[in-house]
Design a protein around this motif. Sequence first.
Motif, PDB file in Angstrom:
ATOM      1  N   THR A   1       0.845  -1.198   0.000  1.00 13.75           N
ATOM      2  CA  THR A   1       0.000   0.000   0.000  1.00 13.75           C
ATOM      3  C   THR A   1       0.878   1.245   0.000  1.00 13.75           C
ATOM      4  OG1 THR A   1      -1.812  -1.092   1.157  1.00 13.75           O
ATOM      5  CG2 THR A   1      -1.722   1.305   1.288  1.00 13.75           C
ATOM      6  N   ARG A   2       0.580   2.163  -0.894  1.00 10.18           N
ATOM      7  CA  ARG A   2       1.392   3.372  -1.059  1.00 10.18           C
ATOM      8  C   ARG A   2       0.975   4.456  -0.061  1.00 10.18           C
ATOM      9  NH1 ARG A   2       3.542  -0.606  -3.885  1.00 10.18           N
ATOM     10  NH2 ARG A   2       4.769   0.098  -5.661  1.00 10.18           N
ATOM     11  N   ILE A   3       1.961   5.274   0.319  1.00 11.80           N
ATOM     12  CA  ILE A   3       1.670   6.367   1.248  1.00 11.80           C
ATOM     13  C   ILE A   3       0.558   7.256   0.703  1.00 11.80           C
ATOM     14  CG2 ILE A   3       2.591   8.449   2.334  1.00 11.80           C
ATOM     15  CD1 ILE A   3       5.331   7.115   2.411  1.00 11.80           C
ATOM     16  N   GLY A   4       0.635   7.606  -0.562  1.00  8.11           N
ATOM     17  CA  GLY A   4      -0.354   8.505  -1.142  1.00  8.11           C
ATOM     18  C   GLY A   4      -1.765   7.954  -1.103  1.00  8.11           C
ATOM     19  N   ALA A   5      -1.895   6.626  -1.262  1.00  9.06           N
ATOM     20  CA  ALA A   5      -3.225   6.015  -1.264  1.00  9.06           C
ATOM     21  C   ALA A   5      -3.915   6.134   0.085  1.00  9.06           C
ATOM     22  CB  ALA A   5      -3.120   4.555  -1.675  1.00  9.06           C
ATOM     23  N   VAL A   6      -3.142   6.193   1.159  1.00 12.34           N
ATOM     24  CA  VAL A   6      -3.698   6.217   2.509  1.00 12.34           C
ATOM     25  C   VAL A   6      -3.701   7.617   3.108  1.00 12.34           C
ATOM     26  CG1 VAL A   6      -3.375   5.366   4.866  1.00 12.34           C
ATOM     27  CG2 VAL A   6      -3.053   3.822   2.939  1.00 12.34           C
ATOM     28  N   LEU A   7      -2.649   8.371   2.847  1.00 15.05           N
ATOM     29  CA  LEU A   7      -2.483   9.671   3.506  1.00 15.05           C
ATOM     30  C   LEU A   7      -2.596  10.863   2.554  1.00 15.05           C
ATOM     31  CD1 LEU A   7       0.517   8.838   5.890  1.00 15.05           C
ATOM     32  CD2 LEU A   7      -1.929   8.812   6.419  1.00 15.05           C
ATOM     33  N   GLY A   8      -2.841  10.609   1.281  1.00  9.55           N
ATOM     34  CA  GLY A   8      -2.879  11.690   0.308  1.00  9.55           C
ATOM     35  C   GLY A   8      -3.881  12.768   0.626  1.00  9.55           C
ATOM     36  N   ASP A   9      -5.092  12.388   1.022  1.00 10.12           N
ATOM     37  CA  ASP A   9      -6.131  13.390   1.315  1.00 10.12           C
ATOM     38  C   ASP A   9      -5.819  14.167   2.585  1.00 10.12           C
ATOM     39  OD1 ASP A   9      -7.519  12.592  -0.917  1.00 10.12           O
ATOM     40  OD2 ASP A   9      -8.907  11.293   0.178  1.00 10.12           O
TER      41      ASP A   9
ATOM     42  N   PHE B   1      -2.884  14.862   3.720  1.00  6.11           N
ATOM     43  CA  PHE B   1      -1.690  15.691   3.547  1.00  6.11           C
ATOM     44  C   PHE B   1      -1.630  16.149   2.095  1.00  6.11           C
ATOM     45  CE2 PHE B   1      -0.911  12.795   7.049  1.00  6.11           C
ATOM     46  CZ  PHE B   1      -0.437  13.646   8.039  1.00  6.11           C
ATOM     47  N   PRO B   2      -2.464  17.107   1.722  1.00  2.00           N
ATOM     48  CA  PRO B   2      -2.595  17.504   0.309  1.00  2.00           C
ATOM     49  C   PRO B   2      -1.330  18.101  -0.285  1.00  2.00           C
ATOM     50  CG  PRO B   2      -3.763  19.037   1.747  1.00  2.00           C
ATOM     51  CD  PRO B   2      -3.372  17.866   2.595  1.00  2.00           C
TER      52      PRO B   2
ATOM     53  N   TYR C   1       4.020  16.107  12.871  1.00  2.00           N
ATOM     54  CA  TYR C   1       5.302  15.453  12.601  1.00  2.00           C
ATOM     55  C   TYR C   1       5.293  14.855  11.197  1.00  2.00           C
ATOM     56  CZ  TYR C   1       9.339  12.361  13.578  1.00  2.00           C
ATOM     57  OH  TYR C   1      10.554  11.724  13.569  1.00  2.00           O
ATOM     58  N   VAL C   2       4.231  14.140  10.875  1.00  2.00           N
ATOM     59  CA  VAL C   2       4.139  13.486   9.571  1.00  2.00           C
ATOM     60  C   VAL C   2       4.105  14.522   8.451  1.00  2.00           C
ATOM     61  CG1 VAL C   2       2.698  11.994   8.122  1.00  2.00           C
ATOM     62  CG2 VAL C   2       3.028  11.451  10.550  1.00  2.00           C
ATOM     63  N   ALA C   3       3.377  15.607   8.677  1.00  3.37           N
ATOM     64  CA  ALA C   3       3.316  16.659   7.659  1.00  3.37           C
ATOM     65  C   ALA C   3       4.702  17.209   7.357  1.00  3.37           C
ATOM     66  CB  ALA C   3       2.387  17.776   8.122  1.00  3.37           C
ATOM     67  N   GLU C   4       5.478  17.438   8.400  1.00 10.77           N
ATOM     68  CA  GLU C   4       6.831  17.971   8.217  1.00 10.77           C
ATOM     69  C   GLU C   4       7.658  17.047   7.324  1.00 10.77           C
ATOM     70  OE1 GLU C   4       9.965  20.811   9.267  1.00 10.77           O
ATOM     71  OE2 GLU C   4       7.891  20.834   9.940  1.00 10.77           O
ATOM     72  N   MET C   5       7.510  15.739   7.519  1.00  9.26           N
ATOM     73  CA  MET C   5       8.294  14.793   6.730  1.00  9.26           C
ATOM     74  C   MET C   5       7.768  14.652   5.310  1.00  9.26           C
ATOM     75  SD  MET C   5      10.545  14.214   8.981  1.00  9.26           S
ATOM     76  CE  MET C   5      11.524  13.246   7.830  1.00  9.26           C
ATOM     77  N   LEU C   6       6.460  14.560   5.167  1.00  5.52           N
ATOM     78  CA  LEU C   6       5.889  14.298   3.834  1.00  5.52           C
ATOM     79  C   LEU C   6       5.876  15.527   2.941  1.00  5.52           C
ATOM     80  CD1 LEU C   6       2.893  11.915   4.622  1.00  5.52           C
ATOM     81  CD2 LEU C   6       5.212  11.345   3.864  1.00  5.52           C
ATOM     82  N   TYR C   7       5.958  16.705   3.506  1.00  2.05           N
ATOM     83  CA  TYR C   7       5.997  17.914   2.687  1.00  2.05           C
ATOM     84  C   TYR C   7       7.415  18.224   2.211  1.00  2.05           C
ATOM     85  CZ  TYR C   7       1.186  18.885   4.178  1.00  2.05           C
ATOM     86  OH  TYR C   7      -0.176  18.815   4.407  1.00  2.05           O
ATOM     87  N   SER C   8       8.397  17.473   2.727  1.00  2.00           N
ATOM     88  CA  SER C   8       9.784  17.618   2.297  1.00  2.00           C
ATOM     89  C   SER C   8      10.138  16.474   1.354  1.00  2.00           C
ATOM     90  CB  SER C   8      10.719  17.576   3.508  1.00  2.00           C
ATOM     91  OG  SER C   8      10.394  18.603   4.427  1.00  2.00           O
ATOM     92  N   PRO C   9      11.099  16.675   0.457  1.00  2.00           N
ATOM     93  CA  PRO C   9      11.480  15.595  -0.470  1.00  2.00           C
ATOM     94  C   PRO C   9      12.261  14.503   0.237  1.00  2.00           C
ATOM     95  CG  PRO C   9      12.933  17.477  -0.737  1.00  2.00           C
ATOM     96  CD  PRO C   9      11.858  17.916   0.213  1.00  2.00           C
ATOM     97  N   PRO C  10      12.320  13.308  -0.359  1.00  2.00           N
ATOM     98  CA  PRO C  10      13.148  12.237   0.210  1.00  2.00           C
ATOM     99  C   PRO C  10      14.603  12.667   0.316  1.00  2.00           C
ATOM    100  CG  PRO C  10      11.683  11.382  -1.485  1.00  2.00           C
ATOM    101  CD  PRO C  10      11.600  12.875  -1.566  1.00  2.00           C
TER     102      PRO C  10
ATOM    103  N   VAL D   1       5.719   7.705  10.131  1.00  2.00           N
ATOM    104  CA  VAL D   1       4.815   7.758   8.975  1.00  2.00           C
ATOM    105  C   VAL D   1       4.103   6.423   8.796  1.00  2.00           C
ATOM    106  CG1 VAL D   1       4.686   8.065   6.474  1.00  2.00           C
ATOM    107  CG2 VAL D   1       6.149   9.566   7.840  1.00  2.00           C
ATOM    108  N   ALA D   2       4.811   5.312   8.985  1.00  2.00           N
ATOM    109  CA  ALA D   2       4.154   4.006   8.917  1.00  2.00           C
ATOM    110  C   ALA D   2       3.052   3.915   9.961  1.00  2.00           C
ATOM    111  CB  ALA D   2       5.182   2.893   9.132  1.00  2.00           C
ATOM    112  N   GLY D   3       3.317   4.406  11.172  1.00  2.00           N
ATOM    113  CA  GLY D   3       2.289   4.413  12.211  1.00  2.00           C
ATOM    114  C   GLY D   3       1.083   5.230  11.807  1.00  2.00           C
ATOM    115  N   ALA D   4       1.320   6.354  11.133  1.00  2.00           N
ATOM    116  CA  ALA D   4       0.210   7.189  10.666  1.00  2.00           C
ATOM    117  C   ALA D   4      -0.621   6.464   9.618  1.00  2.00           C
ATOM    118  CB  ALA D   4       0.744   8.507  10.111  1.00  2.00           C
TER     119      ALA D   4
END
Length: 360
Positions: free
Chosen positions: A103-111, A113-114, A155-164, A180-183
Motif C-alpha cells: 500500500t502506497r503512502i499517497g493512497a492512505v495519507l494523500g487526502d 496531507f494535500p 510530525y508526519v506533515a513535516e516529513m511528507l511535505y519535504s522531499p526524500p 509515517v508508517a504508524g500514521a
Amino acid sequence: MRKLVRSLGIAFGLAGSAAAQDVPPASPQEIATQLVALRNVPGAAAGWVTAEAMEVGVAGTRVVDGEDAVQVGDAWHVGSITKGMTATLAARMVEAGAITWDTRIGAVLGDAFPEMHADWHGTPLRALLSHQSGMAANLPGASAADLGEGPRHDYVAEMLYSPPETAVGEFVYSNAGYVVAGAMLEAVGGAPWEELMQEHVFGPLGMESAGFGPPQGEAIEGHATRLLRGVRSAGQGPEADNIPAMGPAGRVHLSAGDMLRYLRAHLVRDESFLSPATWEVLHSAAGDRGYTDNIEGYAMGWGVDEDGSLVHAGSNTFWYAVAYIDPSAGVAVFAATNSGDLRAVAEPVDGALRAVLVGH
C-alpha cells in the motif's frame, strides 16, 4: 551484518551459541546483579524464554541512590525495540485486510496531507518498515523542539511535505519512517497507534504491563549521565522520553516478563497470532523479500543475521535494552538497564545476553 548493525548503533550480532562459546553461563538473576555493579547502572533486568518456560531476574534500585528496589513486574522502556512491535501491528492489519505491504503512502495519507511531496505518493509501507523509503532519520531538531507535545499529524506533515533524502531502496535507519508508517496504520485502523497496539498486539499476547512513554507512579525511572560523574534521574515528565509523536518508533515500556512473552511469539512463530507466511515476511532481510537487493541484515524492525537470528537494541538516552531471538537454539533473551550511558552499559549488556543465552 554485525558491522552494519554496530555502525548503526541499533543491535548487536550475537550469532547464537557460536558467539557465546567462551562466555560463562549465568542465570538472569546473576546477570542483573552483575549489571547493577557497574558504576552508572541503578537497576537492571535480564531473562530468557523458550516455547515452554521463562526466567526473569532483576536487581538494583528504581532511582539512583533510592531505597525502592526494582521489582520483577516493573516496566522497562525499550526504545527502538518498539519498531519491531509497530511492524508486528502492521502484519496483524495486513492479515485483517486493512492494508497491504505494498500500500502506497499517497493512497492512505494523500487526502490528509494535500501538500505531500510527489515522490512520497508511490512509496510502499514495506519500504518504511525496512528503512528503505528514502526518508531522513529524524524530524529536524528545531522542528522536533517546536512540536513538543503536538500531534503526530504535524510530525508526519513535516516529513511528507519535504522531499526524500535518498532514493528508495537505499538503507537509512529512520525513526521518521516508522512514525509515517504508524500514521498509515492509524488511517486504515481508525484509531490512534497506541490504541491499535493495545488491541492487536499487547492484548492478544497477554502483555498487560505494556504502555507508552516513561513509566509512571511507583516505577523505575530512566537516568542520564551527569556532566562530570555518575547519573541522574530523568524523572517521569515529558522530558524523560521522546516526544509523543514518535510513539511508533520508540516509546513503549513493559515488564521483562511481558517483553519475553512478545519475544516468544516471534521465536515460535505463533500461528494463532500470525500465519507462517506473514512471520516469514517480518523476519526476512529486505533483499530476501525481493523488494531490493541493496541491503542485507535488516528485516522489519529487526536486525537479521545469516543464521536467522534476530536482534534489536533500543535507547531513548535514559534507558538501554536489547532483545535477541535465536530460532536454531529455541531461545530468546532480553536485558535492560535504567541508564542511558551507552559507554557504560552497551558492551556489558551485550555480554549479559551472551551469558544468559548459554546459561538458559
